[in-house]
Design a protein around this motif. Sequence first.
Motif, PDB file in Angstrom:
ATOM      1  N   PRO A  76      85.397 -65.786  87.258  1.00  0.00           N
ATOM      2  CA  PRO A  76      84.098 -65.165  86.956  1.00  0.00           C
ATOM      3  C   PRO A  76      84.225 -64.115  85.870  1.00  0.00           C
ATOM      4  O   PRO A  76      85.340 -63.645  85.581  1.00  0.00           O
ATOM      5  CB  PRO A  76      83.705 -64.536  88.296  1.00  0.00           C
ATOM      6  N   ARG A  77      83.095 -63.736  85.283  1.00  0.00           N
ATOM      7  CA  ARG A  77      83.109 -62.689  84.270  1.00  0.00           C
ATOM      8  C   ARG A  77      81.809 -61.898  84.341  1.00  0.00           C
ATOM      9  O   ARG A  77      80.829 -62.335  84.925  1.00  0.00           O
ATOM     10  CB  ARG A  77      83.316 -63.280  82.880  1.00  0.00           C
ATOM     11  N   THR A  78      81.830 -60.715  83.733  1.00  0.00           N
ATOM     12  CA  THR A  78      80.656 -59.847  83.742  1.00  0.00           C
ATOM     13  C   THR A  78      79.758 -60.174  82.563  1.00  0.00           C
ATOM     14  O   THR A  78      80.223 -60.366  81.441  1.00  0.00           O
ATOM     15  CB  THR A  78      81.081 -58.363  83.680  1.00  0.00           C
ATOM     16  N   VAL A  79      78.458 -60.238  82.838  1.00  0.00           N
ATOM     17  CA  VAL A  79      77.459 -60.532  81.812  1.00  0.00           C
ATOM     18  C   VAL A  79      76.475 -59.374  81.761  1.00  0.00           C
ATOM     19  O   VAL A  79      75.989 -58.917  82.806  1.00  0.00           O
ATOM     20  CB  VAL A  79      76.706 -61.839  82.136  1.00  0.00           C
ATOM     21  N   ARG A  80      76.192 -58.890  80.566  1.00  0.00           N
ATOM     22  CA  ARG A  80      75.216 -57.830  80.365  1.00  0.00           C
ATOM     23  C   ARG A  80      73.923 -58.458  79.861  1.00  0.00           C
ATOM     24  O   ARG A  80      73.918 -59.140  78.834  1.00  0.00           O
ATOM     25  CB  ARG A  80      75.739 -56.789  79.366  1.00  0.00           C
TER      26      ARG A  80
END
Length: 239
Positions: free
Chosen positions: A196-200
């Motif tokens: 997973p990764r962080t999305v802004r």
Amino acid sequence: MRWTFCSRFVCASIVSMAIPALGQGADVSAKIVVHEERRSGDPRKGPVSSDVVVWLSPMQPLPARISAPPHAPYRLLQKGKQFTPHLLIVPTGSNVEFPNADPFFHNVFSLFNGKRFDLGLYESGTSRSVRFDREGVSYIFCNIHPQMGAVVLSLSTPFYVVSGADGEVVIHGVPPGSYRLQVWSERAKPTANELPRTVRVSGDRVNLGEIVLEAAASPLADHKNKFGEDYHPEPGSPY
């Protein structure tokens, strides 16, 4: 807005991520790309880039007016020695019914990391239910019929979508903020360091580009029974 997806995995109306009470928010889009090696005699049907679930989990409290879709009566029907639908997405905390519409017994169970349960043996015309009280993927089987398999994905976010044959996905109505991007596919897995990764999210459109997956064997293939043993149906079994 309501979208309808029909495939060998699911044919059901799925509530769009645009929450009617909100009326605003960003469109978050992406392209599912699956790297695969197709071999002669591969039994998989249809594009592997389809039927991939993509969701955004908020990393901050959402406005009170945003809520998950209504808790509909969810069920996995057992008929013709199959579960219908094959893929069922429900809000975390939902009850799922498992009605037996076949003229013989079934025994529904799941021993994976989502919701572990064993409904035992029950007859035609009856139903049992399970509350999916934690987020995760549950692979569902029958202890009598090895060809029966399905997936229940319980999510704690209203922001999700299922990819079509072209791999394109758009999640509508996502409020500004930070989210954890995650995907699930029965026939593929994320490449190393991809998810997973962080999305802004800000503005009215966010394009995440390509989400790259690698083809993988389905966890529903060649599974064991609830005792961890191979299936050995008895000759002349009435089930």
